[in-house]
Motif scaffolding. Structure first.
Motif, PDB file in Angstrom:
ATOM      1  N   HIS A   4     -55.942 -16.399  17.889  1.00 13.11           N
ATOM      2  CA  HIS A   4     -57.321 -16.837  18.136  1.00 13.11           C
ATOM      3  C   HIS A   4     -57.571 -17.164  19.607  1.00 13.11           C
ATOM      4  O   HIS A   4     -58.165 -18.180  19.956  1.00 13.11           O
ATOM      5  N   LEU A   5     -57.093 -16.267  20.475  1.00 11.42           N
ATOM      6  CA  LEU A   5     -57.264 -16.410  21.918  1.00 11.42           C
ATOM      7  C   LEU A   5     -58.092 -15.246  22.437  1.00 11.42           C
ATOM      8  O   LEU A   5     -58.052 -14.154  21.878  1.00 11.42           O
ATOM      9  N   ASN A   6     -58.806 -15.487  23.538  1.00 16.56           N
ATOM     10  CA  ASN A   6     -59.425 -14.340  24.195  1.00 16.56           C
ATOM     11  C   ASN A   6     -58.383 -13.703  25.109  1.00 16.56           C
ATOM     12  O   ASN A   6     -57.276 -14.225  25.286  1.00 16.56           O
ATOM     13  N   ARG A   7     -58.708 -12.571  25.679  1.00 16.60           N
ATOM     14  CA  ARG A   7     -57.732 -11.829  26.479  1.00 16.60           C
ATOM     15  C   ARG A   7     -57.211 -12.657  27.652  1.00 16.60           C
ATOM     16  O   ARG A   7     -56.001 -12.705  27.893  1.00 16.60           O
ATOM     17  N   SER A   8     -58.108 -13.320  28.384  1.00 13.64           N
ATOM     18  CA  SER A   8     -57.669 -14.108  29.540  1.00 13.64           C
ATOM     19  C   SER A   8     -56.740 -15.234  29.131  1.00 13.64           C
ATOM     20  O   SER A   8     -55.720 -15.489  29.785  1.00 13.64           O
ATOM     21  N   GLU A   9     -57.084 -15.934  28.043  1.00 13.91           N
ATOM     22  CA  GLU A   9     -56.222 -17.018  27.580  1.00 13.91           C
ATOM     23  C   GLU A   9     -54.846 -16.502  27.179  1.00 13.91           C
ATOM     24  O   GLU A   9     -53.833 -17.146  27.473  1.00 13.91           O
ATOM     25  N   ALA A  10     -54.822 -15.352  26.520  1.00 16.44           N
ATOM     26  CA  ALA A  10     -53.545 -14.777  26.101  1.00 16.44           C
ATOM     27  C   ALA A  10     -52.684 -14.410  27.302  1.00 16.44           C
ATOM     28  O   ALA A  10     -51.475 -14.682  27.322  1.00 16.44           O
ATOM     29  N   ILE A  11     -53.282 -13.805  28.308  1.00 13.64           N
ATOM     30  CA  ILE A  11     -52.529 -13.433  29.514  1.00 13.64           C
ATOM     31  C   ILE A  11     -52.027 -14.680  30.234  1.00 13.64           C
ATOM     32  O   ILE A  11     -50.863 -14.746  30.639  1.00 13.64           O
ATOM     33  N   ARG A  12     -52.887 -15.695  30.375  1.00  7.96           N
ATOM     34  CA  ARG A  12     -52.454 -16.932  31.036  1.00  7.96           C
ATOM     35  C   ARG A  12     -51.295 -17.573  30.284  1.00  7.96           C
ATOM     36  O   ARG A  12     -50.320 -18.035  30.886  1.00  7.96           O
ATOM     37  N   ARG A  13     -51.375 -17.601  28.955  1.00 12.22           N
ATOM     38  CA  ARG A  13     -50.300 -18.199  28.169  1.00 12.22           C
ATOM     39  C   ARG A  13     -49.005 -17.412  28.344  1.00 12.22           C
ATOM     40  O   ARG A  13     -47.931 -17.996  28.513  1.00 12.22           O
ATOM     41  N   ALA A  14     -49.086 -16.088  28.312  1.00 12.52           N
ATOM     42  CA  ALA A  14     -47.891 -15.259  28.468  1.00 12.52           C
ATOM     43  C   ALA A  14     -47.258 -15.486  29.834  1.00 12.52           C
ATOM     44  O   ALA A  14     -46.033 -15.618  29.950  1.00 12.52           O
ATOM     45  N   VAL A  15     -48.064 -15.521  30.865  1.00 16.24           N
ATOM     46  CA  VAL A  15     -47.540 -15.729  32.227  1.00 16.24           C
ATOM     47  C   VAL A  15     -46.926 -17.123  32.326  1.00 16.24           C
ATOM     48  O   VAL A  15     -45.837 -17.294  32.889  1.00 16.24           O
ATOM     49  N   HIS A  16     -47.599 -18.115  31.774  1.00 15.42           N
ATOM     50  CA  HIS A  16     -47.074 -19.482  31.825  1.00 15.42           C
ATOM     51  C   HIS A  16     -45.716 -19.554  31.124  1.00 15.42           C
ATOM     52  O   HIS A  16     -44.759 -20.130  31.653  1.00 15.42           O
ATOM     53  N   ASP A  17     -45.648 -18.981  29.924  1.00 12.33           N
ATOM     54  CA  ASP A  17     -44.385 -19.020  29.169  1.00 12.33           C
ATOM     55  C   ASP A  17     -43.269 -18.316  29.932  1.00 12.33           C
ATOM     56  O   ASP A  17     -42.141 -18.797  29.985  1.00 12.33           O
ATOM     57  N   TRP A  18     -43.565 -17.177  30.527  1.00 12.32           N
ATOM     58  CA  TRP A  18     -42.567 -16.427  31.296  1.00 12.32           C
ATOM     59  C   TRP A  18     -42.133 -17.204  32.540  1.00 12.32           C
ATOM     60  O   TRP A  18     -40.947 -17.286  32.841  1.00 12.32           O
ATOM     61  N   ALA A  19     -43.098 -17.795  33.231  1.00 11.87           N
ATOM     62  CA  ALA A  19     -42.808 -18.457  34.500  1.00 11.87           C
ATOM     63  C   ALA A  19     -42.101 -19.798  34.326  1.00 11.87           C
ATOM     64  O   ALA A  19     -41.438 -20.277  35.248  1.00 11.87           O
ATOM     65  N   THR A  20     -42.226 -20.399  33.153  1.00 12.48           N
ATOM     66  CA  THR A  20     -41.657 -21.740  32.973  1.00 12.48           C
ATOM     67  C   THR A  20     -40.406 -21.762  32.102  1.00 12.48           C
ATOM     68  O   THR A  20     -39.917 -22.841  31.791  1.00 12.48           O
ATOM     69  N   THR A  21     -39.908 -20.601  31.717  1.00 13.92           N
ATOM     70  CA  THR A  21     -38.683 -20.601  30.908  1.00 13.92           C
ATOM     71  C   THR A  21     -37.553 -19.952  31.659  1.00 13.92           C
ATOM     72  O   THR A  21     -37.684 -19.322  32.642  1.00 13.92           O
ATOM     73  N   GLU A  64     -51.625   1.109  25.369  1.00 11.94           N
ATOM     74  CA  GLU A  64     -50.693   0.535  24.401  1.00 11.94           C
ATOM     75  C   GLU A  64     -50.421  -0.945  24.700  1.00 11.94           C
ATOM     76  O   GLU A  64     -50.354  -1.774  23.788  1.00 11.94           O
ATOM     77  N   GLU A  65     -50.223  -1.264  25.970  1.00 14.41           N
ATOM     78  CA  GLU A  65     -49.982  -2.666  26.349  1.00 14.41           C
ATOM     79  C   GLU A  65     -51.194  -3.529  26.004  1.00 14.41           C
ATOM     80  O   GLU A  65     -51.044  -4.631  25.471  1.00 14.41           O
ATOM     81  N   LEU A  66     -52.374  -3.029  26.320  1.00 18.87           N
ATOM     82  CA  LEU A  66     -53.586  -3.793  26.049  1.00 18.87           C
ATOM     83  C   LEU A  66     -53.809  -3.963  24.552  1.00 18.87           C
ATOM     84  O   LEU A  66     -54.194  -5.049  24.096  1.00 18.87           O
ATOM     85  N   ALA A  67     -53.528  -2.931  23.775  1.00 17.04           N
ATOM     86  CA  ALA A  67     -53.672  -3.035  22.318  1.00 17.04           C
ATOM     87  C   ALA A  67     -52.718  -4.090  21.759  1.00 17.04           C
ATOM     88  O   ALA A  67     -53.114  -4.916  20.915  1.00 17.04           O
ATOM     89  N   ALA A  68     -51.472  -4.087  22.218  1.00 18.71           N
ATOM     90  CA  ALA A  68     -50.494  -5.076  21.761  1.00 18.71           C
ATOM     91  C   ALA A  68     -50.927  -6.484  22.170  1.00 18.71           C
ATOM     92  O   ALA A  68     -50.823  -7.436  21.384  1.00 18.71           O
ATOM     93  N   LEU A  69     -51.406  -6.607  23.387  1.00 22.06           N
ATOM     94  CA  LEU A  69     -51.892  -7.901  23.875  1.00 22.06           C
ATOM     95  C   LEU A  69     -53.026  -8.408  23.002  1.00 22.06           C
ATOM     96  O   LEU A  69     -53.039  -9.569  22.585  1.00 22.06           O
ATOM     97  N   MET A  70     -53.985  -7.548  22.695  1.00 24.49           N
ATOM     98  CA  MET A  70     -55.147  -7.970  21.923  1.00 24.49           C
ATOM     99  C   MET A  70     -54.784  -8.279  20.470  1.00 24.49           C
ATOM    100  O   MET A  70     -55.365  -9.185  19.866  1.00 24.49           O
ATOM    101  N   GLN A  71     -53.809  -7.557  19.915  1.00 24.59           N
ATOM    102  CA  GLN A  71     -53.367  -7.872  18.555  1.00 24.59           C
ATOM    103  C   GLN A  71     -52.793  -9.282  18.497  1.00 24.59           C
ATOM    104  O   GLN A  71     -53.097 -10.060  17.592  1.00 24.59           O
ATOM    105  N   ARG A  72     -51.958  -9.595  19.475  1.00 26.27           N
ATOM    106  CA  ARG A  72     -51.370 -10.947  19.516  1.00 26.27           C
ATOM    107  C   ARG A  72     -52.441 -11.993  19.788  1.00 26.27           C
ATOM    108  O   ARG A  72     -52.467 -13.057  19.155  1.00 26.27           O
ATOM    109  N   ALA A  73     -53.345 -11.708  20.714  1.00 27.81           N
ATOM    110  CA  ALA A  73     -54.426 -12.650  21.032  1.00 27.81           C
ATOM    111  C   ALA A  73     -55.276 -12.917  19.797  1.00 27.81           C
ATOM    112  O   ALA A  73     -55.629 -14.070  19.508  1.00 27.81           O
ATOM    113  N   ASP A  74     -55.601 -11.871  19.038  1.00 29.51           N
ATOM    114  CA  ASP A  74     -56.391 -12.047  17.818  1.00 29.51           C
ATOM    115  C   ASP A  74     -55.657 -12.908  16.800  1.00 29.51           C
ATOM    116  O   ASP A  74     -56.258 -13.787  16.182  1.00 29.51           O
ATOM    117  N   ARG A  75     -54.357 -12.668  16.635  1.00 25.48           N
ATOM    118  CA  ARG A  75     -53.570 -13.471  15.686  1.00 25.48           C
ATOM    119  C   ARG A  75     -53.579 -14.947  16.064  1.00 25.48           C
ATOM    120  O   ARG A  75     -53.559 -15.813  15.196  1.00 25.48           O
TER     121      ARG A  75
END
Length: 83
Positions: free
Chosen positions: A66-83, A53-64
């Motif tokens: 236009h990111l690949n899985r790694s880019e989406a995870i890096r962006r999510a971690v960056h946003d979490w770590a810097t806010t 379920e987590e991976l499906a949600a991640l990939m849905q957002r990544a597709d919206r």
């Protein structure tokens, strides 16, 4: 007969690889192969487990976005770590 990535390896292909190796390789060219670094040094690989379920949600957002899985995870971690 052997296969590489599902493709049959012929004697002709093996002979070509042998000839290429015997002719020698340009070491500097070989050093430039592979993935580009993301920073000044090599990046670290960090295994992470996701539920289906987590991976499906991640990939849905990544597709919206236009990111690949790694880019989406890096962006999510960056946003979490810097806010």
């Amino acid at each position: 007969m052997r296969e590489i990535n599902g493709q049959e390896v012929t004697e002709e292909q093996v002979d070509a690889w042998v000839a290429e190796a015997e002719a020698g390789y340009d070491i500097e060219e070989l050093r430039t192969r592979g993935r580009r670094t993301r920073g000044r040094t090599a990046a670290k690989v960090v295994p992470v487990r996701f539920t289906d379920e987590e991976l499906a949600a991640l990939m849905q957002r990544a597709d919206r976005e236009h990111l690949n899985r790694s880019e989406a995870i890096r962006r999510a971690v960056h946003d979490w770590a810097t806010t």
